[in-house]
Design a protein around this motif. Sequence first.
Motif, PDB file in Angstrom:
ATOM      1  N   PHE A  65      -9.135 -25.060  -9.632  1.00 21.03           N
ATOM      2  CA  PHE A  65     -10.161 -24.447  -8.987  1.00 21.03           C
ATOM      3  C   PHE A  65      -9.987 -22.778  -9.074  1.00 21.03           C
ATOM      4  N   TRP A  66      -8.677 -22.401  -8.650  1.00 22.16           N
ATOM      5  CA  TRP A  66      -8.479 -21.039  -8.492  1.00 22.16           C
ATOM      6  C   TRP A  66      -8.597 -20.321  -9.911  1.00 22.16           C
ATOM      7  N   THR A  67      -7.795 -20.987 -10.768  1.00 26.04           N
ATOM      8  CA  THR A  67      -7.745 -20.411 -12.254  1.00 26.04           C
ATOM      9  C   THR A  67      -9.073 -20.233 -12.721  1.00 26.04           C
ATOM     10  N   LYS A  68     -10.005 -21.253 -12.565  1.00 30.82           N
ATOM     11  CA  LYS A  68     -11.408 -21.055 -13.210  1.00 30.82           C
ATOM     12  C   LYS A  68     -12.139 -19.938 -12.561  1.00 30.82           C
ATOM     13  N   GLU A  69     -11.737 -19.840 -11.115  1.00 28.34           N
ATOM     14  CA  GLU A  69     -12.328 -18.327 -10.383  1.00 28.34           C
ATOM     15  C   GLU A  69     -11.922 -17.056 -10.962  1.00 28.34           C
ATOM     16  N   PHE A  70     -10.705 -16.986 -10.895  1.00 28.46           N
ATOM     17  CA  PHE A  70      -9.892 -15.930 -11.294  1.00 28.46           C
ATOM     18  C   PHE A  70     -10.324 -15.569 -12.691  1.00 28.46           C
ATOM     19  N   SER A  71     -10.399 -16.409 -13.541  1.00 26.34           N
ATOM     20  CA  SER A  71     -10.723 -16.023 -15.107  1.00 26.34           C
ATOM     21  C   SER A  71     -11.835 -15.416 -15.264  1.00 26.34           C
ATOM     22  N   LEU A  72     -12.887 -15.638 -14.150  1.00 23.14           N
ATOM     23  CA  LEU A  72     -14.430 -14.918 -14.307  1.00 23.14           C
ATOM     24  C   LEU A  72     -14.026 -13.285 -13.969  1.00 23.14           C
ATOM     25  N   CYS A  73     -12.986 -13.069 -13.473  1.00 26.51           N
ATOM     26  CA  CYS A  73     -12.901 -11.756 -12.514  1.00 26.51           C
ATOM     27  C   CYS A  73     -12.847 -10.744 -13.901  1.00 26.51           C
ATOM     28  N   GLU A 102      -3.129   5.665  -3.507  1.00 25.84           N
ATOM     29  CA  GLU A 102      -2.398   5.135  -4.502  1.00 25.84           C
ATOM     30  C   GLU A 102      -2.325   3.653  -4.549  1.00 25.84           C
ATOM     31  N   CYS A 103      -2.698   2.941  -5.416  1.00 33.32           N
ATOM     32  CA  CYS A 103      -2.697   1.414  -5.387  1.00 33.32           C
ATOM     33  C   CYS A 103      -1.882   0.942  -6.514  1.00 33.32           C
ATOM     34  N   ILE A 104      -1.163  -0.083  -5.986  1.00 34.14           N
ATOM     35  CA  ILE A 104      -0.049  -0.618  -7.105  1.00 34.14           C
ATOM     36  C   ILE A 104      -0.776  -1.403  -8.231  1.00 34.14           C
ATOM     37  N   VAL A 105      -1.950  -1.703  -7.811  1.00 35.45           N
ATOM     38  CA  VAL A 105      -2.642  -2.577  -9.085  1.00 35.45           C
ATOM     39  C   VAL A 105      -3.531  -1.707 -10.082  1.00 35.45           C
ATOM     40  N   ASP A 106      -3.364  -0.383  -9.851  1.00 35.15           N
ATOM     41  CA  ASP A 106      -4.022   0.445 -10.765  1.00 35.15           C
ATOM     42  C   ASP A 106      -3.190   0.617 -12.025  1.00 35.15           C
ATOM     43  N   PRO A 107      -3.726   0.773 -13.259  1.00 37.48           N
ATOM     44  CA  PRO A 107      -2.768   0.687 -14.427  1.00 37.48           C
ATOM     45  C   PRO A 107      -1.644   1.931 -14.353  1.00 37.48           C
ATOM     46  N   THR A 108      -2.148   3.121 -13.642  1.00 36.18           N
ATOM     47  CA  THR A 108      -1.126   4.118 -13.857  1.00 36.18           C
ATOM     48  C   THR A 108      -0.727   4.217 -12.093  1.00 36.18           C
ATOM     49  N   LYS A 136      -5.424  -4.781 -19.023  1.00 39.35           N
ATOM     50  CA  LYS A 136      -5.786  -5.959 -19.676  1.00 39.35           C
ATOM     51  C   LYS A 136      -6.479  -7.185 -18.585  1.00 39.35           C
ATOM     52  N   VAL A 137      -7.463  -7.667 -18.841  1.00 42.15           N
ATOM     53  CA  VAL A 137      -7.929  -8.488 -18.098  1.00 42.15           C
ATOM     54  C   VAL A 137      -7.954 -10.011 -18.633  1.00 42.15           C
ATOM     55  N   ASN A 138      -7.004 -10.543 -17.889  1.00 34.91           N
ATOM     56  CA  ASN A 138      -6.792 -11.984 -18.431  1.00 34.91           C
ATOM     57  C   ASN A 138      -6.301 -12.815 -17.371  1.00 34.91           C
ATOM     58  N   LEU A 139      -6.341 -14.153 -17.269  1.00 32.81           N
ATOM     59  CA  LEU A 139      -6.054 -14.955 -16.016  1.00 32.81           C
ATOM     60  C   LEU A 139      -4.829 -14.653 -15.497  1.00 32.81           C
ATOM     61  N   LYS A 140      -3.553 -14.249 -16.118  1.00 32.18           N
ATOM     62  CA  LYS A 140      -2.171 -13.868 -15.648  1.00 32.18           C
ATOM     63  C   LYS A 140      -2.459 -12.598 -14.786  1.00 32.18           C
ATOM     64  N   ASP A 141      -3.072 -11.572 -15.383  1.00 34.86           N
ATOM     65  CA  ASP A 141      -3.306 -10.215 -14.625  1.00 34.86           C
ATOM     66  C   ASP A 141      -4.159 -10.431 -13.402  1.00 34.86           C
ATOM     67  N   ASN A 142      -5.083 -11.081 -13.503  1.00 32.46           N
ATOM     68  CA  ASN A 142      -6.139 -11.175 -12.706  1.00 32.46           C
ATOM     69  C   ASN A 142      -5.505 -11.869 -11.401  1.00 32.46           C
ATOM     70  N   ILE A 143      -4.621 -12.912 -11.530  1.00 32.83           N
ATOM     71  CA  ILE A 143      -4.120 -13.659 -10.608  1.00 32.83           C
ATOM     72  C   ILE A 143      -3.230 -12.489  -9.784  1.00 32.83           C
ATOM     73  N   VAL A 144      -2.363 -11.734 -10.586  1.00 34.58           N
ATOM     74  CA  VAL A 144      -1.413 -10.927 -10.049  1.00 34.58           C
ATOM     75  C   VAL A 144      -2.279  -9.931  -9.121  1.00 34.58           C
ATOM     76  N   TYR A 145      -3.199  -9.348  -9.537  1.00 26.99           N
ATOM     77  CA  TYR A 145      -4.018  -8.482  -9.208  1.00 26.99           C
ATOM     78  C   TYR A 145      -4.653  -8.976  -7.610  1.00 26.99           C
ATOM     79  N   HIS A 146      -5.318 -10.337  -7.898  1.00 26.70           N
ATOM     80  CA  HIS A 146      -5.914 -10.708  -6.342  1.00 26.70           C
ATOM     81  C   HIS A 146      -4.890 -11.090  -5.326  1.00 26.70           C
ATOM     82  N   VAL A 147      -3.501 -11.454  -5.899  1.00 24.13           N
ATOM     83  CA  VAL A 147      -2.550 -11.957  -4.752  1.00 24.13           C
ATOM     84  C   VAL A 147      -1.755 -10.773  -4.383  1.00 24.13           C
TER      85      VAL A 147
END
Lengths: 320, 304
Positions: B179-187, B204-210, B233-244
């Motif tokens: 359920f969640w991977t399907k959602e996060f892969s759309l991000c 300054e946000c920790i999820v910014d690339p710099t 990079k926008v992929n499932l792995k990084d998207n999950i890290v971003y959202h969590v």
Amino acid sequence: MKVYNDYFFRDLAAKLREKGYKVYVPVKVKDYYLFKEGDEIDLSGYVNTMKPVKEIIFPQNEVLIKYKDWIEEVPLDKSKKAVLAVRPCDAKALDLLDKVFLEEFVDPYYKIRRDNTLIVSLACKEPCNYGFCINFEFYGGDSIAYEIDTGYAVDALTDKGREVLSLLNMLDADKSVIEKVKEQKRRFEKSFKEKLNLNEIVNAMIKNFDSSYWKDVSTNCISCGICTYLCPTCFCFDILDEENVRYRSWDSCQFPLYTLESSSHNPRAEKWKRLRNRFYDKFVYMYKRKGEIFCVGCGRCIERCPVGIDICEVLRGVKF
Amino acid sequence: MLEEIKRVCKELLEQKKVDAIVAWRRKNGREVLSIFKDVKDLENLSFSPLSVNNPAKLVMEIHRNYRKLGVIAKGCDAMSIRQLVLEEKIQRDSIFIIGVSCKGVADLRKLKGKKVEVKGWNVFVDERSFDWIFENCLYCRCPTPTYYDVLVGEFREGYRGFEDVEKIEKMDEKERWDFWTKEFSLCIRCHACRSVCPVCYCTECIVDPTNLAISSTSTAEEKAKYPRILGRKVNLKDNIVYHVVRLFHHAGRCTKCGECERACPMGLPLTKLERKLEKIVLEVFGYDQVKETVPFFSKLEMVG
């Protein structure tokens, strides 16, 4: 112009697949559409996709080189692709992107995708909620299909598009069909409530760069990337290295870090400067550099803006 | 109710108790936040199920430019403002909160592309009312503000159930992961959920690339060594890290205004994550944001 008295997109997709194309069609996800490889084509209720067709030619992430001690591989995507039922405005946006990626410096990654991708657009019968394409040149694509009572009337706009028409058994359009399509176009163009005076707006913008107007209109802006990521003509990217891979990814001029320099100076640290840049880039800078306004009026940025910033309203409000 | 709100606003402006009021204005079939400075302009003030946006972040940004800034706040908005006052991002004495009781706002996605008419606290599409309410509002903890200078509207009881979260909890591990991977892969990582969030105010946000901004005195080596938690990079792995990562910073702070979910162009059910977090904070740490007057992390420090 040719006529196809059946499900044009379904049959075309089947033929293209036979020819080895990856076929992308609008697929419903939640309450919106995205271009995906799919077998079923259901266009009932389809207005436009959430992400524009640019993501197929210029994907959000793209590996540029793979390296260890030296460059090991320069991956170029040579697959043949076809995107069906693209709205003409989005297809036109690709012509604008060509000016960025193929003039002067030719971007090999973009070029190979562009050359191998066939765009078949589907003309709109009525304006979408937020569309203002009437202000721009907006008929694009390799070929363009018009819905008519019996099926589809299809016009080729490029050589690639002409080849497509030969794939299916199509009849030549007679005068009445051509007239019907013309009438459809006329009706569509007439159904827009207003037309922006773009010439005057562009001139007014050149004069009003330092106006406090830009501070006023950006009060609500939250500096997210929605307007630029969903824009069919935005093309900014960033290049980064990660695990032996150098890749590029979409970037947005609305992000505060976009212009942050290594010296820690940031020429566009305030959000109103960033919002202003978005407008000037589309309507002034690109117009000066490439002779075209980099907007096709798809209306995505208006529809999806979380705080309701409306590009038309902002343009209309520039003082003459 | 709208008349009453307008009357209060008029009084405040006329008696110069406030310099300006942040409220909603009807515009092209939707409502946007706007700053009202003139009494005459108040006729354009609106409060309806379309008043979806949370004014807290705007107030945080601009209130220092005013001697006193008025703001109309729904229950969740007032909570956000209170949270920002607790975190010392808003100076309490330079704002005036006009609390308004809210019956739940509309889900704009359900109204998309339709001819919408608003009558009272009801939304009609093609002259028919339907299930237009934003799901998040069904679970609203405090429809009536508990933090205000003046209150308009009747008191309404909040809801404290977690049925929506429990539904997801009941899924087995694989089902939930899918359920969640399907959602996060759309991000698409436009970062709108972060940018629109009233409690996400870090520059300054920790999820910014710099991340971790460089200064003019940083050496090249220092710059090279700055940790980069996330790339672009926008992929499932990084998207999950971003959202969590984004989510974790909201523990005990999110006020469930639902702006993140509303802003998301890809329609991710982000409030469900926030509500799960609320449940954990409540069950594991016994911290009930509605009742507490000390920020969650400060409270943890005091306890342990």
